[in-house]
Design a protein around this motif. Structure first.
Motif, PDB file in Angstrom:
ATOM      1  N   LYS A   1      64.260 138.401  60.303  1.00  0.00           N
ATOM      2  CA  LYS A   1      65.404 138.318  59.368  1.00  0.00           C
ATOM      3  C   LYS A   1      64.998 137.581  58.095  1.00  0.00           C
ATOM      4  CE  LYS A   1      69.053 140.022  61.760  1.00  0.00           C
ATOM      5  NZ  LYS A   1      70.150 139.594  62.604  1.00  0.00           N
ATOM      6  N   CYS A   2      64.611 136.315  58.260  1.00  0.00           N
ATOM      7  CA  CYS A   2      64.338 135.495  57.063  1.00  0.00           C
ATOM      8  C   CYS A   2      62.873 135.553  56.629  1.00  0.00           C
ATOM      9  CB  CYS A   2      64.771 134.049  57.290  1.00  0.00           C
ATOM     10  SG  CYS A   2      63.846 133.174  58.572  1.00  0.00           S
ATOM     11  N   LYS A   3      62.054 136.261  57.401  1.00  0.00           N
ATOM     12  CA  LYS A   3      60.644 136.473  57.062  1.00  0.00           C
ATOM     13  C   LYS A   3      59.819 135.179  57.035  1.00  0.00           C
ATOM     14  CE  LYS A   3      61.999 140.698  56.176  1.00  0.00           C
ATOM     15  NZ  LYS A   3      62.003 141.634  57.296  1.00  0.00           N
ATOM     16  N   GLN A   4      60.367 134.122  57.594  1.00  0.00           N
ATOM     17  CA  GLN A   4      59.613 132.876  57.649  1.00  0.00           C
ATOM     18  C   GLN A   4      58.655 132.915  58.839  1.00  0.00           C
ATOM     19  OE1 GLN A   4      59.873 130.234  55.564  1.00  0.00           O
ATOM     20  NE2 GLN A   4      61.731 130.712  54.441  1.00  0.00           N
ATOM     21  N   THR A   5      57.518 132.289  58.648  1.00  0.00           N
ATOM     22  CA  THR A   5      56.552 132.172  59.731  1.00  0.00           C
ATOM     23  C   THR A   5      56.428 130.711  60.134  1.00  0.00           C
ATOM     24  OG1 THR A   5      55.333 134.083  58.960  1.00  0.00           O
ATOM     25  CG2 THR A   5      54.173 132.589  60.422  1.00  0.00           C
ATOM     26  N   TYR A   6      56.762 130.416  61.381  1.00  0.00           N
ATOM     27  CA  TYR A   6      56.771 129.045  61.855  1.00  0.00           C
ATOM     28  C   TYR A   6      55.615 128.768  62.799  1.00  0.00           C
ATOM     29  CZ  TYR A   6      61.589 129.202  60.169  1.00  0.00           C
ATOM     30  OH  TYR A   6      62.697 129.339  59.380  1.00  0.00           O
TER      31      TYR A   6
ATOM     32  N   ASN B   1      44.728 134.737  68.381  1.00  0.00           N
ATOM     33  CA  ASN B   1      45.842 134.783  67.439  1.00  0.00           C
ATOM     34  C   ASN B   1      47.046 135.354  68.162  1.00  0.00           C
ATOM     35  OD1 ASN B   1      47.251 134.691  64.961  1.00  0.00           O
ATOM     36  ND2 ASN B   1      46.771 136.835  64.564  1.00  0.00           N
ATOM     37  N   MET B   2      48.099 134.551  68.248  1.00  0.00           N
ATOM     38  CA  MET B   2      49.292 135.018  68.958  1.00  0.00           C
ATOM     39  C   MET B   2      50.508 134.846  68.069  1.00  0.00           C
ATOM     40  SD  MET B   2      50.510 134.078  72.781  1.00  0.00           S
ATOM     41  CE  MET B   2      51.751 135.057  73.612  1.00  0.00           C
ATOM     42  N   VAL B   3      51.090 135.942  67.669  1.00  0.00           N
ATOM     43  CA  VAL B   3      52.263 135.923  66.799  1.00  0.00           C
ATOM     44  C   VAL B   3      53.436 136.588  67.512  1.00  0.00           C
ATOM     45  CG1 VAL B   3      53.248 136.655  64.603  1.00  0.00           C
ATOM     46  CG2 VAL B   3      50.844 135.992  64.726  1.00  0.00           C
ATOM     47  N   VAL B   4      54.497 135.819  67.669  1.00  0.00           N
ATOM     48  CA  VAL B   4      55.710 136.346  68.279  1.00  0.00           C
ATOM     49  C   VAL B   4      56.673 136.731  67.170  1.00  0.00           C
ATOM     50  CG1 VAL B   4      57.655 135.823  69.787  1.00  0.00           C
ATOM     51  CG2 VAL B   4      55.398 134.871  70.290  1.00  0.00           C
ATOM     52  N   LYS B   5      57.237 137.932  67.277  1.00  0.00           N
ATOM     53  CA  LYS B   5      58.240 138.351  66.302  1.00  0.00           C
ATOM     54  C   LYS B   5      59.618 138.343  66.944  1.00  0.00           C
ATOM     55  CE  LYS B   5      56.447 142.234  64.306  1.00  0.00           C
ATOM     56  NZ  LYS B   5      56.521 143.298  63.266  1.00  0.00           N
ATOM     57  N   GLY B   6      60.605 138.006  66.148  1.00  0.00           N
ATOM     58  CA  GLY B   6      61.971 137.975  66.649  1.00  0.00           C
ATOM     59  C   GLY B   6      62.874 137.353  65.608  1.00  0.00           C
ATOM     60  N   VAL B   7      63.961 136.758  66.062  1.00  0.00           N
ATOM     61  CA  VAL B   7      64.899 136.125  65.139  1.00  0.00           C
ATOM     62  C   VAL B   7      64.930 134.633  65.450  1.00  0.00           C
ATOM     63  CG1 VAL B   7      67.264 136.066  64.277  1.00  0.00           C
ATOM     64  CG2 VAL B   7      66.270 138.231  65.016  1.00  0.00           C
ATOM     65  N   CYS B   8      64.809 133.819  64.408  1.00  0.00           N
ATOM     66  CA  CYS B   8      64.739 132.375  64.602  1.00  0.00           C
ATOM     67  C   CYS B   8      66.133 131.777  64.751  1.00  0.00           C
ATOM     68  CB  CYS B   8      63.992 131.718  63.457  1.00  0.00           C
ATOM     69  SG  CYS B   8      64.941 131.568  61.941  1.00  0.00           S
ATOM     70  N   SER B   9      66.172 130.502  65.067  1.00  0.00           N
ATOM     71  CA  SER B   9      67.450 129.853  65.385  1.00  0.00           C
ATOM     72  C   SER B   9      68.327 129.649  64.153  1.00  0.00           C
ATOM     73  CB  SER B   9      67.197 128.510  66.068  1.00  0.00           C
ATOM     74  OG  SER B   9      66.394 127.697  65.244  1.00  0.00           O
ATOM     75  N   ASN B  10      67.750 129.793  62.963  1.00  0.00           N
ATOM     76  CA  ASN B  10      68.544 129.599  61.745  1.00  0.00           C
ATOM     77  C   ASN B  10      69.247 130.872  61.285  1.00  0.00           C
ATOM     78  OD1 ASN B  10      67.517 126.923  61.570  1.00  0.00           O
ATOM     79  ND2 ASN B  10      65.667 127.723  60.598  1.00  0.00           N
TER      80      ASN B  10
ATOM     81  N   LEU C   1      57.212 134.778  63.747  1.00  0.00           N
ATOM     82  CA  LEU C   1      57.660 135.417  62.510  1.00  0.00           C
ATOM     83  C   LEU C   1      59.082 135.896  62.694  1.00  0.00           C
ATOM     84  CD1 LEU C   1      57.318 136.822  59.720  1.00  0.00           C
ATOM     85  CD2 LEU C   1      56.341 138.755  60.948  1.00  0.00           C
ATOM     86  N   CYS C   2      59.992 135.356  61.879  1.00  0.00           N
ATOM     87  CA  CYS C   2      61.387 135.789  61.954  1.00  0.00           C
ATOM     88  C   CYS C   2      61.563 137.072  61.152  1.00  0.00           C
ATOM     89  CB  CYS C   2      62.327 134.710  61.428  1.00  0.00           C
ATOM     90  SG  CYS C   2      64.061 135.249  61.454  1.00  0.00           S
TER      91      CYS C   2
END
Lengths: 137, 137
Positions: free
Chosen positions: B98-103, B125-134, B95-96
DNA sequence: AAGTTGATGCAACCGAGTTGCAAAGTTATT
DNA sequence: AATAACTTTGCAACTCGGTTGCATCAACTT
């Protein structure tokens, strides 16, 4: 003479009110993480909103951490004294599908993940579902 | 002559209605997981409940999987063709913030965990939060 | 064509979480 | 000690995602 819970609150920079000491006491008696609704049941007469804000305050000051186990209600559990809720402090959580309890597996750190390039890591939530050792298989 | 989406639905034992083919089409166009509300926006005129039930059906038949990323709205993404949603099929989600997208990080399997004795594993269930490459850092 | 089954659409509900605001309590200032 | 300033608490009411009931509509069966 200050109580233990009073000291515990003060080290986290939380003003120790009667309500907060009571909530902390209940939290420290739990063997599993507890939801807001569950917490409310532990009191004869206590406003949900007050408990809600108490938990928020505790969480902001890293006295407790929240676990979203996917059941629809967020659970809360005490942090270790030294916890700063950084990725390296995180542990795995376990949701028992039989007894619906959510446990902190404090001995099991969240494994580190090699993210794709240019992804930065802030936090990890890892919830394992299954049957706990107290429930019949 | 059957369309691809029609075949895709049938292999998962889902009766291919017009609505379902449309939903499948939208889902297959996404680069990130999508929420029910987001999905609703993709249609001019479509009932939330129908979409809701369509997603439920898809999920039950393992055409899609759901991701609870902790934002309060469940996201959905297509499964791989071979996916049976067993623990060994699972991947990490990102989960980014910044852009709130979940990949879906389909290349990153959920690491296996050594549970305490007499705990059985069903799901992770494993969700990593941070900032994506975009997104800018 | 009538009957059965499943899909769709509308309305309305539910529960967890949240906000606004006023009352009560606490702390600081004179 | 009295007032002012700030914080915490409690009630009401709201939001929003998810969900159910029920009537209607479409597809498939005999």
């Amino acid at each position: 003479m200050k109580s233990d819970s009073e000291k515990q609150l003060e080290t986290r920079n939380i003003k120790p009110t009667a309500m907060r000491e009571l909530v902390l006491k209940v939290l420290s008696e739990q063997t599993a993480a507890i939801s807001l609704a569950d917490l409310e049941q532990k009191f004869e007469k206590a406003d949900k909103v007050t408990l809600y804000r108490t938990l928020k305050t505790f969480e902001e000051n890293k006295l407790i951490h929240s676990i979203d186990d996917g059941t629809g209600s967020v659970k809360y559990a005490l942090c270790k004294e030294t916890c700063q809720c950084h990725p390296e402090d995180l542990h795995v959580h376990f949701l028992c599908t039989k007894c619906k309890q959510t446990y902190c597996l404090t001995d099991i750190p969240v494994p580190s993940i090699n993210l794709p390039t240019h992804f930065t890591l802030e936090n990890i939530n890892m919830v394992v579902k299954g049957v706990c050792s107290n429930c019949p298989k």
